[in-house]
Design an enzyme around this catalytic site. Sequence first.
Site, PDB file in Angstrom:
ATOM      1  CG  PHE A   1      -1.882  -1.175   1.197  1.00 32.35           C
ATOM      2  CD1 PHE A   1      -2.971  -1.191   0.342  1.00 32.35           C
ATOM      3  CD2 PHE A   1      -1.653  -2.283   2.006  1.00 32.35           C
ATOM      4  CE1 PHE A   1      -3.829  -2.285   0.288  1.00 32.35           C
ATOM      5  CE2 PHE A   1      -2.503  -3.375   1.962  1.00 32.35           C
ATOM      6  CZ  PHE A   1      -3.597  -3.383   1.105  1.00 32.35           C
TER       7      PHE A   1
ATOM      8  CB  SER B   1      -2.465  21.296  -3.529  1.00 30.12           C
ATOM      9  OG  SER B   1      -3.697  21.537  -4.152  1.00 30.12           O
TER      10      SER B   1
ATOM     11  CG  HIS C   1      -7.324  17.279 -12.873  1.00 31.89           C
ATOM     12  ND1 HIS C   1      -6.386  18.281 -12.753  1.00 31.89           N
ATOM     13  CD2 HIS C   1      -8.365  17.662 -12.090  1.00 31.89           C
ATOM     14  CE1 HIS C   1      -6.845  19.220 -11.932  1.00 31.89           C
ATOM     15  NE2 HIS C   1      -8.031  18.865 -11.512  1.00 31.89           N
TER      16      HIS C   1
ATOM     17  NE  ARG D   1      14.356   4.426   4.871  1.00 35.29           N
ATOM     18  CZ  ARG D   1      13.797   3.661   5.813  1.00 35.29           C
ATOM     19  NH1 ARG D   1      12.576   3.186   5.634  1.00 35.29           N
ATOM     20  NH2 ARG D   1      14.435   3.392   6.935  1.00 35.29           N
TER      21      ARG D   1
END
Length: 396
Positions: A27, A56, A187, A218
């Site tokens: 996930f 954003s 979009h 990382r």
Amino acid sequence: MSYDLASTTWGPEEAAAIDRLVREGRFTMGENVRRLEAAFAAKFGMKHAVMVNSGSSANLVGVAALFHRRERPLQRGDEVIVPAISWATTYHPLQQYGLRLRFVDVDLQTLNMDVSKLEEALTPRTRMVVAVSILGNPAALDVTRAFCDRHGLYLFEDNCESMGASLHGKPCGTFGHLNTFSTFFSHHISTMEGGLILTDDTELDHLCRAIRNHGWARDVPPDTTLYQRYVDGFFEAYRFILPGYNVRPLEICGAVGIEQLKKLDGMIEMRRANAEVFVSLFKGDERFIIQRENGRSSWFSFTVILNPALRIDRARVMEHLRAADIGFRMITGGCFLRHDAIKYFDYDTVGEIVHANVAHDHGFFVGNHPQDLTREIQNFRDVIDRAAVPAAVASH
Ligand SMILES: Cc1ncc(COP(=O)(O)O)c(C=O)c1O
């Protein structure tokens, strides 16, 4: 709704991609996000793509990265030239990082920044221009980039509304030093929430990777020049090099994005076919100012500005659209200077802002989707034809 603002473009491929990840139990940001980033950069012919959780966030991370460049970083108090029409989060990161905004009016036909005002907008404090291609329509990105190069300015392209558009054969979202995209629901491709940053600048790429991920080292490639690696792997594993955020995308968004990107060209063709219908039905009618295409638009939507000279009652038009079950809304965020949030900004305007206010007061848009909308657009035309009565006629 008979004609909605947006519709889903997910099909069996996206469902299968999600299914696979759920079954595998993967996930959080990983291989699929990396694969989408590589495919996205290749698709647009840029060196680096960084995915985040929204357009954003792409703007926020991009602006933050420019403050941490080794050479010529942005600094608080620097000035940025911006168009008067865009989405709120085009502007908010600029305010949050202490930049001063200079608003330039838009061209009423294209709805993009009026680049004839760029020289007038320039001051000794100007460091950057933010170019926005509104609703699929390429801004004058070539002129803007030449202006930036001439004056040693950064070009930040907020291309969140115009994936798949191009100007003189060059894709929108590749003209800037940093270029941002949104993959929100409505979009050109959708991961439901999501955004990407494109850049050819390796230092900016590394900065964006750290800033999206807690400021953590990382996810920064090992050959980076951003910092010196420690030998001690224990400390190195949790090494924070910059003040960052957590705006990482989900792995599901990466996997869905890969499927959506394969469909992008086909979806743009369908949007453009709808646009031909729209333009042919509306052009030449003096009541309506429709967006004039500059270059090759990816037609996010269809804008209509009711010719202010004819004093057509927009409220009446809206009533008719509602009665006909046709979705409509303000053109992007309208004129940003009209929003409450402006009181938090350090800004001024370059001359008068006229056209952005005309679009704000007399305009709206209806949706475009990657499917045949001929019937919907014809019906829209019939409804608005009856509703848009010039004041002189209406009073008889
Ligand atoms: C020009 C522009 N910039 C930024 C954004 C923000 O994108 P997101 O909704 O993915 O946060 C939008 C949203 O539509 C937009 O239109």
